[in-house]
Design a protein around this motif. Structure first.
Motif, mmCIF file in Angstrom:
data_model
loop_
_atom_site.group_PDB
_atom_site.id
_atom_site.type_symbol
_atom_site.label_atom_id
_atom_site.label_comp_id
_atom_site.label_asym_id
_atom_site.label_seq_id
_atom_site.Cartn_x
_atom_site.Cartn_y
_atom_site.Cartn_z
ATOM 1 N N THR A 151 35.677 12.386 39.421
ATOM 2 C CA THR A 151 36.725 13.059 38.645
ATOM 3 C C THR A 151 36.810 12.547 37.213
ATOM 4 O O THR A 151 37.235 13.275 36.322
ATOM 5 N N ALA A 152 36.405 11.295 36.999
ATOM 6 C CA ALA A 152 36.571 10.693 35.667
ATOM 7 C C ALA A 152 35.386 10.931 34.739
ATOM 8 O O ALA A 152 35.567 11.074 33.518
ATOM 9 N N ALA A 153 34.180 10.976 35.308
ATOM 10 C CA ALA A 153 32.998 11.108 34.443
ATOM 11 C C ALA A 153 32.783 12.547 33.952
ATOM 12 O O ALA A 153 32.742 12.789 32.741
ATOM 13 N N PRO A 154 32.654 13.535 34.829
ATOM 14 C CA PRO A 154 32.461 14.915 34.344
ATOM 15 C C PRO A 154 33.777 15.505 33.821
ATOM 16 O O PRO A 154 34.867 15.107 34.249
ATOM 17 N N LYS A 155 33.678 16.481 32.955
ATOM 18 C CA LYS A 155 34.873 17.124 32.412
ATOM 19 C C LYS A 155 35.453 18.176 33.365
ATOM 20 O O LYS A 155 36.619 18.534 33.251
ATOM 21 N N LEU A 156 34.633 18.667 34.272
ATOM 22 C CA LEU A 156 35.080 19.689 35.212
ATOM 23 C C LEU A 156 35.257 19.080 36.598
ATOM 24 O O LEU A 156 34.334 18.468 37.135
ATOM 25 N N HIS A 157 36.450 19.254 37.173
ATOM 26 C CA HIS A 157 36.738 18.722 38.511
ATOM 27 C C HIS A 157 37.204 19.853 39.416
ATOM 28 O O HIS A 157 38.107 20.613 39.062
ATOM 29 N N ILE A 158 36.572 19.949 40.595
ATOM 30 C CA ILE A 158 36.947 20.954 41.592
ATOM 31 C C ILE A 158 37.418 20.227 42.849
ATOM 32 O O ILE A 158 36.751 19.306 43.330
ATOM 33 N N VAL A 159 38.554 20.646 43.372
ATOM 34 C CA VAL A 159 39.081 20.090 44.620
ATOM 35 C C VAL A 159 38.905 21.125 45.727
ATOM 36 O O VAL A 159 39.322 22.279 45.583
ATOM 37 N N ALA A 160 38.276 20.724 46.825
ATOM 38 C CA ALA A 160 38.131 21.592 48.003
ATOM 39 C C ALA A 160 39.126 21.108 49.052
ATOM 40 O O ALA A 160 39.027 19.978 49.531
ATOM 41 N N MET A 161 40.088 21.969 49.399
ATOM 42 C CA MET A 161 41.174 21.525 50.279
ATOM 43 C C MET A 161 41.517 22.576 51.321
ATOM 44 O O MET A 161 41.757 23.744 50.990
ATOM 45 N N GLY A 162 41.535 22.181 52.577
ATOM 46 C CA GLY A 162 42.006 23.055 53.641
ATOM 47 C C GLY A 162 43.514 23.191 53.551
ATOM 48 O O GLY A 162 44.215 22.232 53.201
ATOM 49 N N ILE A 163 44.042 24.361 53.873
ATOM 50 C CA ILE A 163 45.476 24.584 53.727
ATOM 51 C C ILE A 163 46.302 23.711 54.668
ATOM 52 O O ILE A 163 47.502 23.507 54.452
ATOM 53 N N ASP A 164 45.671 23.160 55.708
ATOM 54 C CA ASP A 164 46.386 22.303 56.648
ATOM 55 C C ASP A 164 46.630 20.904 56.095
ATOM 56 O O ASP A 164 47.321 20.095 56.725
ATOM 57 N N LYS A 165 46.092 20.593 54.916
ATOM 58 C CA LYS A 165 46.240 19.255 54.347
ATOM 59 C C LYS A 165 47.509 19.082 53.514
ATOM 60 O O LYS A 165 47.794 17.980 53.044
ATOM 61 N N VAL A 166 48.268 20.146 53.312
ATOM 62 C CA VAL A 166 49.482 20.028 52.506
ATOM 63 C C VAL A 166 50.574 19.313 53.300
ATOM 64 O O VAL A 166 50.696 19.494 54.521
ATOM 65 N N ILE A 167 51.323 18.452 52.615
ATOM 66 C CA ILE A 167 52.474 17.757 53.206
ATOM 67 C C ILE A 167 53.650 17.892 52.249
ATOM 68 O O ILE A 167 53.461 18.163 51.057
ATOM 69 N N PRO A 168 54.883 17.687 52.724
ATOM 70 C CA PRO A 168 56.051 17.977 51.887
ATOM 71 C C PRO A 168 56.199 17.124 50.634
ATOM 72 O O PRO A 168 56.393 17.649 49.533
ATOM 73 N N ASP A 169 56.130 15.772 50.781
ATOM 74 C CA ASP A 169 56.500 14.918 49.657
ATOM 75 C C ASP A 169 55.866 13.538 49.797
ATOM 76 O O ASP A 169 55.107 13.275 50.728
ATOM 77 N N TYR A 170 56.219 12.645 48.854
ATOM 78 C CA TYR A 170 55.636 11.311 48.871
ATOM 79 C C TYR A 170 56.193 10.432 49.994
ATOM 80 O O TYR A 170 55.535 9.486 50.433
ATOM 81 N N ASP A 171 57.390 10.710 50.460
ATOM 82 C CA ASP A 171 57.894 9.988 51.634
ATOM 83 C C ASP A 171 57.002 10.270 52.840
ATOM 84 O O ASP A 171 56.723 9.374 53.645
ATOM 85 N N SER A 172 56.557 11.508 52.954
ATOM 86 C CA SER A 172 55.632 11.878 54.045
ATOM 87 C C SER A 172 54.288 11.186 53.856
ATOM 88 O O SER A 172 53.690 10.681 54.818
ATOM 89 N N LEU A 173 53.806 11.150 52.619
ATOM 90 C CA LEU A 173 52.525 10.509 52.339
ATOM 91 C C LEU A 173 52.541 9.042 52.755
ATOM 92 O O LEU A 173 51.544 8.526 53.273
ATOM 93 N N ALA A 174 53.667 8.374 52.538
ATOM 94 C CA ALA A 174 53.774 6.959 52.900
ATOM 95 C C ALA A 174 53.528 6.755 54.393
ATOM 96 O O ALA A 174 52.908 5.766 54.805
ATOM 97 N N VAL A 175 54.000 7.684 55.204
ATOM 98 C CA VAL A 175 53.796 7.601 56.653
ATOM 99 C C VAL A 175 52.317 7.776 56.984
ATOM 100 O O VAL A 175 51.718 6.975 57.721
ATOM 101 N N PHE A 176 51.707 8.824 56.423
ATOM 102 C CA PHE A 176 50.317 9.125 56.752
ATOM 103 C C PHE A 176 49.347 8.080 56.218
ATOM 104 O O PHE A 176 48.345 7.765 56.852
ATOM 105 N N GLN A 177 49.641 7.547 55.028
ATOM 106 C CA GLN A 177 48.736 6.566 54.448
ATOM 107 C C GLN A 177 48.687 5.295 55.299
ATOM 108 O O GLN A 177 47.631 4.681 55.446
ATOM 109 N N ARG A 178 49.815 4.916 55.879
ATOM 110 C CA ARG A 178 49.846 3.717 56.718
ATOM 111 C C ARG A 178 49.064 3.939 58.010
ATOM 112 O O ARG A 178 48.499 3.004 58.585
#
Length: 464
Positions: free
Chosen positions: A226-253
């Motif tokens: 993401t840092a070296a090239p000027k163009l960045h593409i993200v490939a993401m399945g729709i099932d990967k969305v989560i509500p907020d950062y409180d949720s992320l804290a749970v999943f990251q652990r």
């Protein structure tokens, strides 16, 4: 036509040394996961919380996807929607063609494997370079991942060393030290990063409230993509969305502990907009995910966060390797995903389960893949892919177990089988004899011994 997992596994089982190493490697990861879990008193609460967050998000998916896309666009990212693999590949190629991209560096993404994007782009003249070390090794060997987290761990360092020598990545012939080989790969990939016109990453979590794409890696290759090239593409399945950062804290652990047995992942990158003077595109892909969520029996599969814990603990996966499965994702979760994709093609994988349900107990979001495999087995007849022999045996045994007189008579006479010549029992006509020694039947069945023991116990009580 479904391909039998057992027949494909037979080829790998001919090399017991490789299978033993594979088994021990993944059992070691499972043990590390258990250590990390025991260090957190709230571990089971985290699992339950993660399961509930996923269930809530999946039942409000349209709202969170809309919020996620809106927040991304506010920060300048360009959001695309792909209904299937073909549309995803066309969108990705369209972006690359518009920017006259000749070389694309990409971090690990099982979604691009699912959509077979690499082949699609390479056929159209774009040089696609995998930058995850394991994925890069497999790409050079023209192999697919054997695991979703550690894709090349089934290979030995000698195999990797010889490959690097052939490709000119390693200069010291015969030096197969892992540290040296990793350094050689780093130097080689550094040139690829600098020459690339675009970078692509997957996305472990899409935080709706912030419009951030979160990528978890141990190598930092996603950051370089993401840092070296000027163009960045993200490939993401729709099932990967989560509500907020409180949720992320749970999943990251949970993700890092379940996936590799680490207390935390080395790099957790949060990307919400392009680098200065760059462009960022996010492609949100369905490709059957909506159908999974709508499936009343198997919707829980959509809760999977792709940690690989079910594979690490699975006795069948550990002893048969990933290439024994017909679907590109192996192990318990792969069995379920393959059946949801094409049950007639992938039903041969359903037998690759001992129903020990160890995967149910380690899954961080309570997908319960083993229990779902059991459900798939009940549905095989509706697909016309059931094992006819097993079906007839089950029907016969059902009649025997349902009739006590018949059951008692048969078990009393079972010891007569001990007198049948070995050559008549251990042959190709008896599938059980493949890898098993025929059991020696006792003269008295257990229920008779138990009844006798209880009678003797009662008599002892009366004497007292």
């Amino acid at each position: 036509m479904a391909t039998s997992h057992s027949k494909k596994a037979a080829a790998f089982l001919e090399n017991p040394e490789r299978i033993t190493r594979h088994d021990q490697t993944f059992w070691g990861i499972r043990q590390k996961r258990d250590i990390q879990a025991r260090l957190l008193p709230e571990w089971e609460d985290l699992r339950e919380h993660a399961s509930q967050i996923k269930e809530h998000t999946l039942t409000h998916l349209a709202e969170y996807l809309d919020e996620f896309a809106t927040n991304l666009e506010k920060k300048g990212a360009i959001v695309h929607w792909a209904k299937d693999a073909q549309e995803f590949n066309e969108i990705a190629y369209g972006i690359l063609e518009t920017h006259k991209v000749q070389k694309l560096v990409k971090s690990k993404s099982m979604l691009t494997e699912e959509c077979e994007m690499n082949d699609y782009l390479i056929k159209r003249g774009i040089d696609v370079v995998e930058t995850d070390l394991g994925e890069r090794i497999l790409q050079l060997m023209n192999l697919k991942p054997s695991h979703i987290v550690v894709p090349a761990v089934h290979l030995t360092r000698d195999e990797v060393g010889e490959l690097f020598e052939e490709e000119g990545i390693s200069k010291e012939i015969g030096n197969h030290d892992p540290t040296y080989l990793t350094q050689c790969a780093r130097y080689s990939l550094r040139e690829e990063f600098l020459e690339a016109d675009a970078g692509m990453t997957g996305c472990n979590f899409g935080v709706a409230s912030a419009g951030d794409c979160v990528v978890c890696t141990n190598e930092g290759n996603a950051d370089m993509s993401t840092a070296a090239p000027k163009l960045h593409i993200v490939a993401m399945g729709i099932d990967k969305v989560i509500p907020d950062y409180d949720s992320l804290a749970v999943f990251q652990r949970l993700l890092c502990r379940c996936g590799t047995g680490q207390p935390t992942i080395t790099y957790t990158s949060h990307i919400g907009k392009a680098r200065p003077d760059g462009k960022m595109h996010v492609i949100l892909v369905d490709n059957g995910r909506s159908d999974i969520i709508a499936n009343p029996t198997h919707w829980k599969t959509a809760k999977c966060i792709r940690c690989g814990a079910c594979m690490n603990t699975c006795p069948v996966y550990r002893r048969s390797m990933g290439y024994s499965y017909s679907y590109f994702i192996p192990g318990p979760i792969g069995v379920n995903l393959g059946m949801l994709r094409n049950p007639k093609k992938h039903s041969g994988n359903v037998s690759a389960c001992s129903l020990c349900l160890s995967c149910d107990h380690v899954c961080p979001t309570k997908v319960n893949p083993g229990s779902q495999i059991y459900n798939w087995r009940q549905e095989l007849e509706s697909f016309g892919t059931e094992n006819k022999e097993k079906k007839y045996i089950a029907e016969t045994l059902s009649k025997v177990f349902g009739n006590y007189t018949l059951y008692d008579a048969m078990t009393k006479q079972a010891s007569l089988a001990n007198y049948i010549p070995n050559m008549l029992m251990n042959n190709k006509l008896n599938p059980w004899s493949a890898g098993h020694a025929m059991p020696h039947f006792p003269k008295k069945p257990f229920h008779e011994l138990y009844r006798q023991a209880m009678k003797e116990l009662e008599e002892e009580k009366k004497k007292k």
